[in-house]
Motif scaffolding. Structure first.
Motif, mmCIF file in Angstrom:
data_model
loop_
_atom_site.group_PDB
_atom_site.id
_atom_site.type_symbol
_atom_site.label_atom_id
_atom_site.label_comp_id
_atom_site.label_asym_id
_atom_site.label_seq_id
_atom_site.Cartn_x
_atom_site.Cartn_y
_atom_site.Cartn_z
ATOM 1 N N PRO A 192 36.214 -63.197 30.779
ATOM 2 C CA PRO A 192 36.868 -63.495 31.166
ATOM 3 C C PRO A 192 37.595 -62.344 30.528
ATOM 4 C CG PRO A 192 35.742 -64.614 29.712
ATOM 5 C CD PRO A 192 34.981 -64.337 30.016
ATOM 6 N N LEU A 193 36.656 -60.771 29.482
ATOM 7 C CA LEU A 193 37.259 -59.781 29.573
ATOM 8 C C LEU A 193 36.810 -58.639 30.204
ATOM 9 C CD1 LEU A 193 36.721 -60.968 25.464
ATOM 10 C CD2 LEU A 193 38.576 -61.297 27.111
ATOM 11 N N LEU A 194 35.438 -58.979 31.115
ATOM 12 C CA LEU A 194 35.483 -57.761 31.470
ATOM 13 C C LEU A 194 34.261 -58.280 32.278
ATOM 14 C CD1 LEU A 194 32.432 -56.419 29.686
ATOM 15 C CD2 LEU A 194 33.386 -57.809 28.324
ATOM 16 N N PHE A 195 33.342 -57.135 32.875
ATOM 17 C CA PHE A 195 32.223 -57.498 34.297
ATOM 18 C C PHE A 195 31.843 -56.208 33.976
ATOM 19 C CE2 PHE A 195 35.959 -55.718 37.782
ATOM 20 C CZ PHE A 195 35.073 -55.192 38.201
ATOM 21 N N GLU A 196 30.859 -56.435 34.353
ATOM 22 C CA GLU A 196 29.627 -54.823 34.349
ATOM 23 C C GLU A 196 28.653 -55.135 35.259
ATOM 24 O OE1 GLU A 196 28.896 -54.366 29.275
ATOM 25 O OE2 GLU A 196 27.100 -55.706 30.486
ATOM 26 N N ILE A 197 28.551 -53.692 35.590
ATOM 27 C CA ILE A 197 27.518 -53.437 37.480
ATOM 28 C C ILE A 197 25.778 -52.940 36.033
ATOM 29 C CG2 ILE A 197 26.291 -53.188 38.892
ATOM 30 C CD1 ILE A 197 29.308 -53.283 39.851
ATOM 31 N N HIS A 198 24.921 -53.397 36.145
ATOM 32 C CA HIS A 198 23.576 -52.803 35.049
ATOM 33 C C HIS A 198 22.919 -52.927 36.112
ATOM 34 C CE1 HIS A 198 24.400 -55.366 31.146
ATOM 35 N NE2 HIS A 198 24.603 -55.340 32.181
ATOM 36 N N GLN A 199 22.977 -50.514 35.816
ATOM 37 C CA GLN A 199 22.133 -50.779 37.250
ATOM 38 C C GLN A 199 21.003 -50.126 36.765
ATOM 39 O OE1 GLN A 199 24.936 -47.710 37.721
ATOM 40 N NE2 GLN A 199 25.134 -48.193 40.504
ATOM 41 N N VAL A 200 19.663 -49.836 37.717
ATOM 42 C CA VAL A 200 18.501 -49.433 36.816
ATOM 43 C C VAL A 200 17.611 -48.636 38.188
ATOM 44 C CG1 VAL A 200 15.978 -50.170 35.858
ATOM 45 C CG2 VAL A 200 17.805 -50.863 35.032
ATOM 46 N N TRP A 201 17.489 -47.137 37.811
ATOM 47 C CA TRP A 201 17.121 -46.506 38.425
ATOM 48 C C TRP A 201 14.809 -46.784 38.889
ATOM 49 C CZ3 TRP A 201 22.053 -45.854 37.650
ATOM 50 C CH2 TRP A 201 22.695 -44.874 38.588
ATOM 51 N N THR A 202 15.540 -46.311 37.251
ATOM 52 C CA THR A 202 13.708 -45.570 37.014
ATOM 53 C C THR A 202 13.645 -46.824 35.223
ATOM 54 O OG1 THR A 202 13.522 -43.576 35.414
ATOM 55 C CG2 THR A 202 13.082 -43.615 37.983
#
Lengths: 294, 185
Positions: free
Chosen positions: A87-97
């Motif tokens: 409800p307060l935020l959204f995130e996208i966790h990205q991992v390249w390496t």
């Protein structure tokens, strides 16, 4: 369109379904969502190992940024992603390496994209020093080789690629010769209606090497001294593995300035103030109940 | 006098090799130590200032000094990770009111009740920390989540406080936990 979209109260993000990379960012208004194309990824420059007796081939080191080639290389074409929503935020966790990752974060009430990067320990087993940059590209912003950075005590200064205002420049270093100090922000402008800014949480080096490009250096690990006096390579081996850095960039587009009371300049200055003077948190353990404490 | 150590450290760090990062490693380590000592002593001073700004609560509660967590930048804070209840003080150094999303590192599997100074419940979201952060060398923390809530209307050059309490209620934990989605392919 091959994109996954996440929509918040004020901002929306589009991420490529195949690569996990940022593809668009949009502003949510009562009339709908206006999306703008933007690409972002992390790249690496290989540091010049060099010959310090030859002025044109000195090593990249603590004083000198000197990549061994003309362009930055991909760290990975794809990032694995995890999507976090609430409800307060959204995130996208990205991992390249395992040593380059990022969180794209949108708080519901805010008009800025937060990019929290985590880089390191930079691997050096291949014997090559590396300098890691965050590159953001706005394909629809035509900037005619001009960008703006702020330098300590000099406010926002106009920079033009391969140009110096007071002498005829023969730029022998196409990358490093266009890097400038960025104390708090790098701004692109394509006329009065279209601008973009990236704000930093610390001083960094930055440039714009092409139309719509923004580039900031976030971490570097080098294996040779550059012979300017420090006498050792910029190769910090904390915990025997090398340093890890974590920090934030904040991305803004003039479309985000939806309020009549606050234009784009007002928006990035306001965000800059909030970053510079962040609240200070402290913690007190307590045995008091909520009621007693109140 | 307790500010003097930080002032002196900041003075030393005006030297160009500290500003630009071109010092030898052992000098850089010394700079970091000087700054850390200065900041630690300044924290003590700020804690004392807080105690003067708050009403006298002696007799109601034990007097405990606030603790600052300089490793919040790697989502590590021993007080929030281990205490069953604590008070968070959010100081606003801006000269106008603001709002701020507070992020507090907490362990996995627990929900929290956050209450503002009026006694009203505050909406909370538990956000998993990125895997890459949990694995960085040298990070010594049990935190697996950030507890996020919005501090509204923090007064200029002033502070708000929130009471944070662990909840054993699994329903609360599930409600507060973010939804996590890993796209396949």
């Amino acid at each position: 369109s091959g994109e996954m979209e996440l929509v918040g109260k004020n901002l929306a993000l589009g991420v490529d379904k195949d690569t996990g990379l940022l593809k668009s960012i949009g502003v949510v208004t009562p009339n709908g969502i206006t999306m703008v194309k933007v690409n972002q990824t992390f790249l690496r420059y290989a540091g010049m190992s060099g010959n310090n007796h030859n002025e044109d081939h000195r090593a990249s080191g603590a004083y000198i940024f000197r990549p061994n080639g003309t362009s930055a290389q991909e760290i990975s074409a794809k990032a694995n992603i995890t999507i976090i929503e609430g409800p307060l935020l959204f995130e996208i966790h990205q991992v390249w390496t395992p040593w380059v990752s990022q969180v794209l974060r949108v708080y519901m009430d805010q008009l800025v994209l937060e990019m929290e990067w985590l880089v390191g320990p930079i691997p050096i087993e291949d014997g090559i020093g590396k300098e890691i940059v965050n590159r953001v590209v706005w394909p629809d912003i035509v900037t005619n080789n001009t960008f703006y950075t702020d330098s300590n005590g000099r406010e926002i200064v106009q920079r033009v690629k391969d140009f110096r205002p007071t002498w005829q420049l023969q730029n022998l270093e196409p990358i490093a010769g266009n890097y400038y100090p960025v104390n708090s922000r790098l701004i692109l402008s394509a006329g009065p209606d279209v601008s973009a800014a990236i704000l930093t949480d610390r001083s960094q080096g930055g440039t714009s090497l092409d139309h719509g490009h923004m580039e900031l250096m976030v971490h570097r690990r080098l294996l040779h001294d550059d012979a300017f006096g420090v006498g050792e390579a910029l190769n910090e081996t904390a915990f025997g593995k090398g340093l890890v850095v974590r920090g934030k960039h904040y991305l803004l587009h003039s479309y985000f300035a939806t309020s009549k009371d606050c234009d784009f300049g007002c928006l990035h200055r306001s965000v800059g103030e909030h970053i510079m003077l962040e609240p200070v948190l402290s913690f007190t353990p307590t045995t008091a109940t909520t009621h007693t404490w109140k | 006098p307790r500010l003097e150590r930080l002032k002196e450290a900041m003075g030393v760090l005006q030297h160009h090799d500290a500003v630009s990062g071109t010092a030898k490693q052992h000098v850089t380590n010394d700079y970091a130590e000087r700054l850390a000592q200065g900041v630690a002593e300044s924290f003590e001073l700020v804690a004392e200032a807080y105690s003067k700004l708050q009403p006298d609560i002696s007799g109601v509660e034990e007097t405990v000094e606030p603790v600052f967590c300089p490793l919040l930048n790697v989502s590590s804070c021993p007080v929030s990770e281990t205490s069953s209840a604590f008070v968070v003080t959010v100081y606003n150094p801006l000269a106008r009111p603001r709002q701020y999303y507070v992020r507090i590192p907490v362990p996995e599997g627990v929900g929290y009740k956050v209450t503002d100074y009026k006694g009203d419940a505050v909406e909370v979201q538990l956000v998993p920390l990125p895997e890459s952060l949990l694995n960085i060398p040298g990070r010594n923390s049990t935190a697996k989540h950030d507890l996020v809530f919005l501090a509204k209307d923090i007064p200029p050059l002033g502070f708000l406080q929130f009471h944070v309490k662990k909840s054993a209620n699994i329903r609360i934990y599930k409600e507060q936990m973010s939804s996590v989605h890993v796209p396949t392919g």
